[in-house]
Enzyme design. Structure first.
Site, PDB file in Angstrom:
ATOM      1  N   GLY A 168       0.813  -1.203   0.000  1.00  0.00           N
ATOM      2  CA  GLY A 168       0.000   0.000   0.000  1.00  0.00           C
ATOM      3  C   GLY A 168       0.850   1.258   0.000  1.00  0.00           C
ATOM      4  O   GLY A 168       1.892   1.341  -0.648  1.00  0.00           O
ATOM      5  N   GLY A 169       0.401   2.245   0.769  1.00  0.00           N
ATOM      6  CA  GLY A 169       1.110   3.515   0.829  1.00  0.00           C
ATOM      7  C   GLY A 169       2.543   3.375   1.286  1.00  0.00           C
ATOM      8  O   GLY A 169       3.412   4.176   0.909  1.00  0.00           O
ATOM      9  N   GLY A 403      21.529  11.293 -31.880  1.00  0.00           N
ATOM     10  CA  GLY A 403      21.088  11.947 -30.653  1.00  0.00           C
ATOM     11  C   GLY A 403      21.594  11.264 -29.409  1.00  0.00           C
ATOM     12  O   GLY A 403      21.787  11.909 -28.373  1.00  0.00           O
ATOM     13  N   ALA A 404      21.820   9.947 -29.481  1.00  0.00           N
ATOM     14  CA  ALA A 404      22.325   9.231 -28.307  1.00  0.00           C
ATOM     15  C   ALA A 404      23.723   9.710 -27.944  1.00  0.00           C
ATOM     16  O   ALA A 404      24.081   9.761 -26.760  1.00  0.00           O
ATOM     17  CB  ALA A 404      22.326   7.735 -28.574  1.00  0.00           C
TER      18      ALA A 404
END
Length: 513
Positions: A168-169, A403-404
């Site tokens: 959970g949280g 771009g890499a």
């Protein structure tokens, strides 16, 4: 006449010993108790406990009938190799380690103390989640923990160790930490458990299949480190702490210099194959760069096409990022970008210099990557490097395409020192791909397209991809022999040791999350 009341005889001893039956059940699950774990984690006799007598004040739902001391969490401070740390260890033998108001208040206190003292925070998580009987006050307690994690981010190192359920949280606490450790067969972490999953989706999964150590170590990337047992896990936590500064105003602990500035490594000359398409293990390059071949790899099982590791070069702690040709040819993709970006930002937060080893053919193509937002995720790594103000050294080992190449800490995004091996290939794309684009018509019209292609590839390589092409244009500082890499990097780090760069005045940037 006695003026001071005597404490209950043996109370502290009974608290620290715990309920024998509950301790036996914990051991039967193959798990150590909270105090046994702290004894493994911390230096002998260094632990100082705070709020050992704390008890919950809840009423209703029969809570007043049982109010054990510590309220299911052991908090305090100790040392690791003589250096101060603050810790909390949830105690599954009391209320299943569930978090109520008093339990949360103890964690809040130790987090506040860690931040005030400028010392690392280590949380040992073993909890069933929020204490249902205490209602919204338990949820309020979680909120306080999360807010403190964020306040401490980039100020003190935060380490989460999951040694049981974390549901959970509660799972957001490890997610907000800098590093998360898990143990196979012991740790489970998820937002909704198997029963809820089955009810909502009809899917049947076990706790391990849903949120076990290997799930988060290999698939989700939530776990930074995965171990087979608690002992090796906590030993690695100690090792990690030895590589980290206590806070963002102090340097990482340095070892004595070891002559790296004169340390030639002939083995590096044989690491990279002659064929640009043949893979090799970038870890072998890292092992030759760092002192004693010793480094700690982060997220070893996740996004294996990029390596992130901490090690020392001439005694100084550095962060190493390298493409891994053994996995997907070393391409960047969504997960690799996320992994490297978070690591770069951590190193920059704590003034740890960055060494980037480049052998990247580009970003992974395909609709699955484009649809899932590879542009946005790739921009995270670009942003992380552009924002970093620590000393930065780039070593181009082989391919650096498109771009890499830019994203992998190129000169254009601010690297301080760019070095390249003679095997470097820096270009918009590989020679064969470029020829196919540039001379498509000529190749289609040729009676011997293969011969023409080979000729054009040779010309393209000679003119645009020779070893000194980028250096002649000021985009590479030096073309070095592979055997001299450790020497060159160590000298570069020494040169940049006093680097100072002011960040722009602003509230914060807008990272492409």
């Amino acid at each position: 006449m006695r003026l001071v009341r005597e404490p209950s005889p043996g109370l502290r001893e009974r608290i620290t010993a715990g309920n024998p039956d509950a301790v036996a059940r914990q051991h039967a699950l193959g798990k150590r108790t909270a105090r046994e774990r702290l004894a493994l984690l911390l230096d002998d006799e260094s632990f100082t406990e705070v709020e050992i007598y704390r008890r919950h004040q809840a009423r209703g739902m029969k809570m007043s009938e049982h109010a054990p001391h510590t309220d299911g969490v052991v908090t305090g401070s100790g040392t690791i190799e003589g250096r101060r740390v603050f810790v909390y260890a949830q105690d599954f033998t009391i209320f299943g380690g569930s978090l109520g108001a008093a339990h949360a208040a103890k964690i809040h206190k130790v987090m506040d103390l860690a931040l005030a003292a400028g010392a690392p925070l280590i949380g040992l998580n073993d909890s069933g989640g929020a204490r249902i009987q205490e209602g919204v006050t338990a949820l309020h307690g979680y909120g306080g923990i999360f807010a403190r994690h964020v306040a401490a981010s980039g100020v003190i190192p935060q380490i989460a160790v999951v040694l049981g359920p974390c549901a959970g949280g509660a799972a957001y606490s490890p997610a907000l930490a800098d590093f998360t450790f898990m143990v196979r067969g012991v740790s489970q972490m998820y937002l909704t458990g198997p029963d809820v999953v089955a009810t909502v989706t009809g899917e049947r999964v076990t706790h391990d299949e849903l949120g076990g150590a290997d799930v988060h170590g290999r698939r989700s990337g939530v776990a930074s480190f995965v171990h087979d047992d608690e002992e090796s896990c906590l030993a690695d936590v100690r090792y990690l702490v030895s590589l980290l500064p206590s806070n963002n105003l102090e340097p990482a602990p340095a070892a004595p210099e070891c002559g790296a500035t004169e340390d030639e490594r002939p083995a590096l000359a044989t690491v990279v194959p002659e064929s640009p398409n043949q893979p090799y293990d970038m870890r072998s390059v890292i092992a030759e760069l760092v002192d004693d071949g010793d480094f700690l790899e982060v997220h070893e099982g996740w996004a294996g096409n990029v390596i992130c590791a901490l090690g020392r070069i001439d005694g100084e702690v550095v962060g190493l990022v390298g493409n891994q040709p053994m996995v997907l040819a070393g391409v960047l993709d969504i997960e690799a970008s996320q992994k490297a970006a978070r690591f770069v930002r951590f190193c920059d937060s704590f003034s740890i210099p960055l060494v980037t080893l480049v052998d990247v053919p580009g970003f992974l193509p395909g609709t699955s990557q484009e649809y899932a937002g590879v542009i946005r995720h790739g921009a995270k790594l670009l942003y992380a490097y552009c924002e970093a103000t620590v000393p930065r050294i780039q070593v181009i080992v082989r391919k650096a395409y498109g771009g890499a190449y830019i994203v992998m800490d190129s000169r254009s995004v601010g690297t301080d020192l760019s070095l390249a091996w003679p095997t470097n290939e820096i270009a918009v794309m590989g020679a064969e791909g470029a020829v196919n684009v540039l001379f498509r018509k000529e190749l289609a019209a040729s009676s011997s397209p293969d011969e023409l292609r080979a000729e054009l590839v040779g010309e393209y390589t000679e003119q645009l991809m020779h070893p000194h092409y980028a250096a002649e244009r000021g985009l590479v500082d030096d073309v070095i022999e592979p055997a001299d890499t450790r020497i060159a990097v160590a000298r570069g780090l020494r040169m940049l040791r006093t680097k100072r760069k002011r960040a722009e005045q602003r509230k914060h940037g807008n990272v492409p999350l």
